[in-house]
Design a protein around this motif. Structure first.
Motif, mmCIF file in Angstrom:
data_model
loop_
_atom_site.group_PDB
_atom_site.id
_atom_site.type_symbol
_atom_site.label_atom_id
_atom_site.label_comp_id
_atom_site.label_asym_id
_atom_site.label_seq_id
_atom_site.Cartn_x
_atom_site.Cartn_y
_atom_site.Cartn_z
ATOM 1 N N GLN A 3 0.840 -1.191 0.000
ATOM 2 C CA GLN A 3 0.000 0.000 0.000
ATOM 3 C C GLN A 3 0.871 1.236 0.000
ATOM 4 O O GLN A 3 1.873 1.303 0.722
ATOM 5 C CB GLN A 3 -0.918 0.031 1.222
ATOM 6 C CG GLN A 3 -2.122 -0.879 1.110
ATOM 7 C CD GLN A 3 -3.156 -0.587 2.181
ATOM 8 O OE1 GLN A 3 -2.832 -0.423 3.350
ATOM 9 N NE2 GLN A 3 -4.414 -0.546 1.783
ATOM 10 N N LEU A 4 0.482 2.200 -0.811
ATOM 11 C CA LEU A 4 1.123 3.507 -0.857
ATOM 12 C C LEU A 4 0.023 4.545 -0.710
ATOM 13 O O LEU A 4 -0.889 4.590 -1.536
ATOM 14 C CB LEU A 4 1.864 3.706 -2.174
ATOM 15 C CG LEU A 4 2.985 2.719 -2.496
ATOM 16 C CD1 LEU A 4 3.487 2.944 -3.927
ATOM 17 C CD2 LEU A 4 4.124 2.855 -1.504
ATOM 18 N N VAL A 5 0.118 5.344 0.322
ATOM 19 C CA VAL A 5 -0.932 6.316 0.596
ATOM 20 C C VAL A 5 -0.333 7.714 0.590
ATOM 21 O O VAL A 5 0.449 8.072 1.477
ATOM 22 C CB VAL A 5 -1.616 6.023 1.941
ATOM 23 C CG1 VAL A 5 -2.718 7.050 2.193
ATOM 24 C CG2 VAL A 5 -2.192 4.609 1.955
ATOM 25 N N GLU A 6 -0.725 8.486 -0.424
ATOM 26 C CA GLU A 6 -0.233 9.859 -0.536
ATOM 27 C C GLU A 6 -1.105 10.817 0.274
ATOM 28 O O GLU A 6 -2.304 10.577 0.450
ATOM 29 C CB GLU A 6 -0.238 10.328 -1.998
ATOM 30 C CG GLU A 6 0.647 9.540 -2.928
ATOM 31 C CD GLU A 6 -0.131 8.537 -3.738
ATOM 32 O OE1 GLU A 6 0.281 8.205 -4.860
ATOM 33 O OE2 GLU A 6 -1.183 8.078 -3.250
ATOM 34 N N SER A 7 -0.497 11.885 0.727
ATOM 35 C CA SER A 7 -1.221 12.948 1.418
ATOM 36 C C SER A 7 -0.457 14.243 1.236
ATOM 37 O O SER A 7 0.693 14.243 0.768
ATOM 38 C CB SER A 7 -1.379 12.624 2.910
ATOM 39 O OG SER A 7 -0.120 12.499 3.527
ATOM 40 N N CYS A 22 4.152 10.147 1.263
ATOM 41 C CA CYS A 22 3.681 8.843 0.782
ATOM 42 C C CYS A 22 4.077 7.812 1.824
ATOM 43 O O CYS A 22 5.259 7.506 1.986
ATOM 44 C CB CYS A 22 4.284 8.516 -0.568
ATOM 45 S SG CYS A 22 3.954 6.826 -1.128
ATOM 46 N N ALA A 23 3.081 7.291 2.516
ATOM 47 C CA ALA A 23 3.309 6.278 3.541
ATOM 48 C C ALA A 23 3.191 4.897 2.913
ATOM 49 O O ALA A 23 2.166 4.577 2.300
ATOM 50 C CB ALA A 23 2.297 6.435 4.659
ATOM 51 N N VAL A 78 8.115 8.504 2.009
ATOM 52 C CA VAL A 78 8.872 9.322 1.072
ATOM 53 C C VAL A 78 8.145 10.656 0.936
ATOM 54 O O VAL A 78 6.911 10.706 0.989
ATOM 55 C CB VAL A 78 9.044 8.613 -0.290
ATOM 56 C CG1 VAL A 78 7.710 8.340 -0.964
ATOM 57 C CG2 VAL A 78 9.961 9.402 -1.211
ATOM 58 N N TYR A 79 8.915 11.705 0.791
ATOM 59 C CA TYR A 79 8.369 13.052 0.749
ATOM 60 C C TYR A 79 8.738 13.746 -0.561
ATOM 61 O O TYR A 79 9.763 13.451 -1.170
ATOM 62 C CB TYR A 79 8.932 13.890 1.899
ATOM 63 C CG TYR A 79 8.677 13.304 3.262
ATOM 64 C CD1 TYR A 79 9.657 12.547 3.896
ATOM 65 C CD2 TYR A 79 7.464 13.506 3.916
ATOM 66 C CE1 TYR A 79 9.436 12.008 5.154
ATOM 67 C CE2 TYR A 79 7.232 12.965 5.168
ATOM 68 C CZ TYR A 79 8.223 12.217 5.788
ATOM 69 O OH TYR A 79 7.994 11.675 7.027
ATOM 70 N N LEU A 80 7.902 14.695 -0.945
ATOM 71 C CA LEU A 80 8.219 15.599 -2.038
ATOM 72 C C LEU A 80 7.945 17.011 -1.546
ATOM 73 O O LEU A 80 6.796 17.386 -1.344
ATOM 74 C CB LEU A 80 7.396 15.300 -3.286
ATOM 75 C CG LEU A 80 7.745 16.144 -4.503
ATOM 76 C CD1 LEU A 80 9.147 15.796 -5.019
ATOM 77 C CD2 LEU A 80 6.711 15.969 -5.618
ATOM 78 N N TYR A 93 -0.466 13.992 -8.270
ATOM 79 C CA TYR A 93 0.870 13.492 -7.968
ATOM 80 C C TYR A 93 0.763 12.080 -7.396
ATOM 81 O O TYR A 93 -0.019 11.835 -6.463
ATOM 82 C CB TYR A 93 1.566 14.424 -6.986
ATOM 83 C CG TYR A 93 2.047 15.697 -7.630
ATOM 84 C CD1 TYR A 93 1.144 16.681 -8.027
ATOM 85 C CD2 TYR A 93 3.403 15.918 -7.884
ATOM 86 C CE1 TYR A 93 1.582 17.832 -8.667
ATOM 87 C CE2 TYR A 93 3.841 17.079 -8.503
ATOM 88 C CZ TYR A 93 2.924 18.030 -8.896
ATOM 89 O OH TYR A 93 3.349 19.180 -9.517
ATOM 90 N N PHE A 94 1.561 11.194 -7.968
ATOM 91 C CA PHE A 94 1.522 9.784 -7.604
ATOM 92 C C PHE A 94 2.857 9.340 -7.016
ATOM 93 O O PHE A 94 3.925 9.710 -7.514
ATOM 94 C CB PHE A 94 1.239 8.910 -8.835
ATOM 95 C CG PHE A 94 -0.101 9.127 -9.459
ATOM 96 C CD1 PHE A 94 -0.283 10.086 -10.443
ATOM 97 C CD2 PHE A 94 -1.187 8.349 -9.072
ATOM 98 C CE1 PHE A 94 -1.531 10.284 -11.034
ATOM 99 C CE2 PHE A 94 -2.431 8.534 -9.654
ATOM 100 C CZ PHE A 94 -2.603 9.508 -10.633
ATOM 101 N N CYS A 95 2.750 8.511 -6.027
ATOM 102 C CA CYS A 95 3.913 7.856 -5.441
ATOM 103 C C CYS A 95 4.083 6.493 -6.114
ATOM 104 O O CYS A 95 3.087 5.829 -6.459
ATOM 105 C CB CYS A 95 3.634 7.686 -3.948
ATOM 106 S SG CYS A 95 4.882 6.817 -3.011
#
Length: 112
Positions: A3-7, A22-23, A78-80, A93-95
């Protein structure tokens, strides 16, 4: 399962900043490179930035100096960091993990 969950997306004025997160879960996060992509409706998804498992980073030339990618293996995140945002940065924006999985995306809208 992976699972990849962006916020962190949202509406921001031109010149403003946002930090996307992105967790990740379901795999050995520290062993894999991670990337951020973005997509404007009707256009192809484009690579924004990547960070390898050994913390090497690469940012698309047009975003260098404004965008920074980072990772925290202790948090499996991971961060942007996006600064000096422009209207043309508006996109979903996608992780992505180099293991081959995508997040669901987070909308970034740059508008006054």
């Amino acid at each position: 399962q992976v699972q990849l969950v962006e916020s962190g997306g949202g509406l921001v004025q031109p010149g403003g900043s946002l930090r996307l997160s992105c967790a990740a879960s379901g795999f050995s996060f520290s062993n894999y490179g991670m990337s951020w992509y973005r997509q404007v409706q009707g256009k192809e998804r484009e690579l924004v930035a990547s960070i390898s498992a050994d913390y090497s980073t690469n940012v698309k030339d047009s975003m260098k100096g404004r965008f920074t990618i980072a990772r925290d293996n202790a948090k499996n995140t991971v961060y942007l960091q996006m600064n000096s945002l422009k209207r043309e940065d508006t996109a979903v924006y996608f992780c992505y993990t180099h293991k081959g999985y995508w997040g669901q995306g987070t909308q970034v809208t740059v508008s006054s």
